[in-house]
Design a protein around this motif. Structure first.
Motif, PDB file in Angstrom:
ATOM      1  N   GLY A 113     -15.452  20.735  52.099  1.00  0.00           N
ATOM      2  CA  GLY A 113     -16.946  21.962  52.038  1.00  0.00           C
ATOM      3  C   GLY A 113     -17.640  21.062  52.294  1.00  0.00           C
ATOM      4  O   GLY A 113     -19.284  21.972  52.888  1.00  0.00           O
TER       5      GLY A 113
ATOM      6  N   GLY B 209     -26.148  30.530  58.837  1.00  0.00           N
ATOM      7  CA  GLY B 209     -25.131  30.085  58.268  1.00  0.00           C
ATOM      8  C   GLY B 209     -23.752  30.901  58.559  1.00  0.00           C
ATOM      9  O   GLY B 209     -24.005  32.404  58.909  1.00  0.00           O
ATOM     10  N   TYR B 210     -22.509  30.427  59.002  1.00  0.00           N
ATOM     11  CA  TYR B 210     -21.580  31.181  58.382  1.00  0.00           C
ATOM     12  C   TYR B 210     -21.001  32.482  57.871  1.00  0.00           C
ATOM     13  O   TYR B 210     -20.849  33.429  58.013  1.00  0.00           O
ATOM     14  CB  TYR B 210     -19.640  30.072  58.851  1.00  0.00           C
TER      15      TYR B 210
ATOM     16  N   VAL C 282     -11.500  30.329  52.132  1.00  0.00           N
ATOM     17  CA  VAL C 282     -12.469  29.981  51.068  1.00  0.00           C
ATOM     18  C   VAL C 282     -12.414  31.277  50.224  1.00  0.00           C
ATOM     19  O   VAL C 282     -12.889  32.934  50.702  1.00  0.00           O
ATOM     20  CB  VAL C 282     -14.410  30.338  52.087  1.00  0.00           C
TER      21      VAL C 282
ATOM     22  N   HIS D   1     -15.964  33.607  50.455  1.00  0.00           N
ATOM     23  CA  HIS D   1     -16.225  34.455  51.678  1.00  0.00           C
ATOM     24  C   HIS D   1     -15.074  35.842  51.980  1.00  0.00           C
ATOM     25  O   HIS D   1     -15.058  36.493  51.722  1.00  0.00           O
ATOM     26  CB  HIS D   1     -15.619  33.505  53.126  1.00  0.00           C
TER      27      HIS D   1
ATOM     28  N   TYR E 252      -8.137  26.665  57.249  1.00  0.00           N
ATOM     29  CA  TYR E 252      -8.791  25.977  56.384  1.00  0.00           C
ATOM     30  C   TYR E 252      -8.263  27.380  54.784  1.00  0.00           C
ATOM     31  O   TYR E 252      -8.235  27.688  54.814  1.00  0.00           O
ATOM     32  CB  TYR E 252     -10.338  26.416  56.402  1.00  0.00           C
TER      33      TYR E 252
ATOM     34  N   ASN F 137     -13.762  31.450  62.824  1.00  0.00           N
ATOM     35  CA  ASN F 137     -14.898  30.285  62.133  1.00  0.00           C
ATOM     36  C   ASN F 137     -14.599  29.602  62.470  1.00  0.00           C
ATOM     37  O   ASN F 137     -13.541  28.406  62.611  1.00  0.00           O
ATOM     38  CB  ASN F 137     -14.527  31.128  60.758  1.00  0.00           C
TER      39      ASN F 137
ATOM     40  N   TYR G 135     -15.826  26.396  62.423  1.00  0.00           N
ATOM     41  CA  TYR G 135     -17.198  25.902  61.121  1.00  0.00           C
ATOM     42  C   TYR G 135     -16.229  24.235  61.620  1.00  0.00           C
ATOM     43  O   TYR G 135     -18.610  23.829  61.367  1.00  0.00           O
ATOM     44  CB  TYR G 135     -16.167  26.217  59.715  1.00  0.00           C
TER      45      TYR G 135
ATOM     46  N   THR H  86     -21.468  27.066  62.578  1.00  0.00           N
ATOM     47  CA  THR H  86     -23.118  26.637  61.877  1.00  0.00           C
ATOM     48  C   THR H  86     -23.249  25.186  61.986  1.00  0.00           C
ATOM     49  O   THR H  86     -22.296  24.504  62.471  1.00  0.00           O
ATOM     50  CB  THR H  86     -22.132  26.794  60.622  1.00  0.00           C
TER      51      THR H  86
ATOM     52  N   SER I  70     -23.436  23.404  59.546  1.00  0.00           N
ATOM     53  CA  SER I  70     -23.770  23.151  58.326  1.00  0.00           C
ATOM     54  C   SER I  70     -22.307  21.766  58.131  1.00  0.00           C
ATOM     55  O   SER I  70     -23.525  20.727  57.220  1.00  0.00           O
ATOM     56  CB  SER I  70     -23.084  24.316  57.215  1.00  0.00           C
ATOM     57  N   LYS I  71     -21.504  21.223  59.045  1.00  0.00           N
ATOM     58  CA  LYS I  71     -21.308  20.430  59.026  1.00  0.00           C
ATOM     59  C   LYS I  71     -21.849  19.196  59.932  1.00  0.00           C
ATOM     60  O   LYS I  71     -21.126  17.712  60.202  1.00  0.00           O
ATOM     61  CB  LYS I  71     -19.610  20.548  59.478  1.00  0.00           C
TER      62      LYS I  71
ATOM     63  N   ARG J  47     -29.262  26.018  56.796  1.00  0.00           N
ATOM     64  CA  ARG J  47     -28.981  26.876  57.077  1.00  0.00           C
ATOM     65  C   ARG J  47     -29.183  27.848  58.327  1.00  0.00           C
ATOM     66  O   ARG J  47     -29.866  29.015  58.656  1.00  0.00           O
ATOM     67  CB  ARG J  47     -29.958  28.230  55.464  1.00  0.00           C
TER      68      ARG J  47
HETATM   69  C1  LIG Z   1     -13.884  27.420  56.023  1.00  0.00           C
HETATM   70  C2  LIG Z   1     -15.629  26.826  56.455  1.00  0.00           C
HETATM   71  N1  LIG Z   1     -15.715  28.361  56.598  1.00  0.00           N
HETATM   72  C3  LIG Z   1     -17.552  28.121  57.065  1.00  0.00           C
HETATM   73  C4  LIG Z   1     -18.227  27.052  56.706  1.00  0.00           C
HETATM   74  C5  LIG Z   1     -19.824  27.066  56.479  1.00  0.00           C
HETATM   75  O1  LIG Z   1     -20.462  27.833  55.431  1.00  0.00           O
HETATM   76  P1  LIG Z   1     -21.809  28.186  55.839  1.00  0.00           P
HETATM   77  O2  LIG Z   1     -22.490  27.877  57.487  1.00  0.00           O
HETATM   78  O3  LIG Z   1     -21.765  29.554  55.402  1.00  0.00           O
HETATM   79  O4  LIG Z   1     -22.407  26.945  55.121  1.00  0.00           O
HETATM   80  C6  LIG Z   1     -17.298  26.575  55.427  1.00  0.00           C
HETATM   81  C7  LIG Z   1     -18.128  25.534  54.426  1.00  0.00           C
HETATM   82  O5  LIG Z   1     -18.035  24.678  53.696  1.00  0.00           O
HETATM   83  C8  LIG Z   1     -16.280  25.751  55.593  1.00  0.00           C
HETATM   84  O6  LIG Z   1     -15.894  24.941  54.643  1.00  0.00           O
END
Ligand SMILES: Cc1ncc(COP(=O)(O)O)c(C=O)c1O
Length: 468
Positions: A112, A177-178, A200, A203, A245, A273, A275, A302, A304-305, A312
């Motif tokens: 993650g 963010g996602y 997740v 989520h 995921y 998603n 991601y 997102t 985030s990765k 964010r």
């Molecule tokens: C499956 C999945 N979706 C989305 C995200 C990203 O979420 P966000 O953009 O809220 O940080 C992650 C991050 O760990 C994830 O593992």
């Protein structure tokens, strides 16, 4: 005597009880502020003239109060920097139930996360500087709930070229963010969300907290069981079609078709998603589902990765019918995502710094993935989901170590991992360890892998011991 610091510029809130006189009241208020830690050690106090004006007191009264507290050791007069707080707050006045510090594992291979130490500081700084310099005045005020037009235009181009998304800037909403995008959709759509399981947990929980119902959509080796959707009575279905995921496969073409058929027949929404779409190693990139059915898919991405979860910043590309309701929900929640980061990201994308950073990151994560594969080659596990993303799933065959054996051994080595059983609400049919190779900085990765191999070796020993 207190130094006459010209104007420290700080605002100081003091509750003055003047029953015993102005000077005594001021001394008491300052003492209390220092003791409680409200005024931290080293804080520069306002010049006597400023504070006297602010409080409607004579300057001599303020000077006398400062002098008294300097004599008591609460304050100190510093040449060139005025009057500063000298005492640390008293332990007795600290809140007794301070939250426990989150314990950092010695080795962090939880899934993650991306490598936060690889954030492109220089490129971001340059983009931020350029974006701030050229920002129109309206960027510093409230704006469109969908986000800044500069970023929506940059994303429309980027997502079209890199992910096959059919995006017009008007149908993009910038999110924090996602997860934020998902909760906005749950707010607008409500009803029942079918969500991949395993998935997740945060989520699912977030959607439930909005008041929507969550039903699990099982996953197998071909991805989400979208063939089951017709019997599920869902209003929306959340999927990770490019890289499930946490199990890893892309959604099989038959399942993609079943999903699109379901959406076409039921009018339900597909929440795509995407991601970690940027990280593909030795398999063909899977184009976004949204590109073939933009009226039925809300596409969510997102940073985030790619850049780091701290930013964010994410985005949604919405079917036209959802743009206004989502923008309205956004307006009534928090107006919009902050503007300055959006402008910097738009600049980074437009100058291809985003692509460059992703390319470098892809090489780094590929190297790590290969190292991981080599180090685990001798263990009786099935390492899956390794063709893409920032994590792999080590399936534990029956008869070998269990998740609980691995967890026990990992604890002994200070190693944090993810576990398949924690990500499912359905009866657990498989045991597996989710290994995230994104998080550690480069210099810590080799020792994290040492801890991982020691963990699997230890888990094998534990399993043998129990069987004997
Ligand atoms: C499956 C999945 N979706 C989305 C995200 C990203 O979420 P966000 O953009 O809220 O940080 C992650 C991050 O760990 C994830 O593992």
């Amino acid at each position: 005597m207190a130094d006459e610091w010209p104007n420290s510029g700080i605002d100081l809130h003091l509750e003055l009880d003047v029953a015993e006189g102005l000077r005594t009241g001021l001394e008491r208020a300052l003492r209390e502020a220092v003791r409680s830690g409200r005024l931290a050690t080293g804080t520069r106090l306002p010049a006597t003239r400023r504070l006297a004006e602010d409080l409607g007191l004579a300057r001599g009264t303020v000077r006398a109060a400062y002098d008294q507290l300097i004599a008591e050791g609460y304050l100190a007069a510093r040449q060139g920097s005025g009057t500063v707080v000298a005492l640390p707050p008293q332990a007795a006045s600290m809140p007794s139930a301070a939250p426990a510090a989150v314990e950092q594992p010695r080795h962090d291979l939880r899934p993650g996360g991306a490598d936060a130490s690889a954030f492109p500081v220089a490129a971001w700084l340059e983009s931020s500087r350029r974006a701030l310099r050229s920002a129109p005045a309206d960027a510093f005020g409230y704006g469109d709930p969908r986000g800044r037009p500069e970023l929506r235009a940059a994303l429309a181009g980027y997502l079209g070229r890199a992910r096959g998304v059919s995006a017009h800037p008007d149908s993009i909403v910038i999110t924090n963010g996602y997860l934020h995008g998902l909760t906005l959709l749950a707010t607008v759509i409500g009803g029942t969300f079918a969500m991949e399981d395993p998935g997740v947990p945060t989520h699912r929980e977030a959607v439930r907290r909005i008041g929507a119902r969550v039903i699990p959509l099982p996953v197998d080796d071909l991805g989400a069981r979208t063939d089951l959707l017709t019997g599920l009575d869902a209003d929306a279905v959340e999927v990770t079609p490019a890289h499930q995921y946490p199990t890893g496969p892309p959604l099989h073409p038959d399942r993609r078709r079943a999903l699109l058929d379901w959406a076409g027949l039921s009018g339900g929404l597909i929440v795509e998603n995407d991601y970690d779409a940027e990280f593909r190693y030795d398999r063909k990139p899977v184009g976004a589902l949204q590109g073939v059915a933009p009226d039925h898919v809300a596409y969510l991405g997102t940073t985030s990765k790619t850049l780091g979860a701290a930013l964010r910043i994410g985005w949604m590309v919405l079917p036209p019918r959802l743009v206004a309701p989502v923008a309205d929900a956004r307006l009534h929640a928090d107006h919009h995502t902050e503007h300055l980061g959006q402008l910097a990201l738009a600049d980074l994308i437009n100058r291809h710094g985003y692509d460059r950073h992703i390319r470098t990151s892809r090489q780094r994560y590929l190297r790590r993935r290969d190292q991981l594969r080599r180090r685990l080659a001798g263990f009786p596990i099935a390492l899956t989901g390794i063709a893409a993303g920032l994590h792999a799933l080590a399936l534990l065959p029956p008869g070998g170590p269990s998740e609980s054996d691995v967890r026990t051994a990992a604890q002994a080595h200070g190693l944090a991992l993810g576990y398949l059983s924690e990500r499912t609400e359905l009866p657990c049919t498989r045991q597996g360890v989710i290994i995230g190779y994104g998080r550690p900085p480069d210099h810590a990765y080799a020792s994290a892998l040492d801890a991982l191999t020691a963990t699997f070796a230890g888990a094998q020993q534990l399993a043998k011991h129990v069987k004997r």
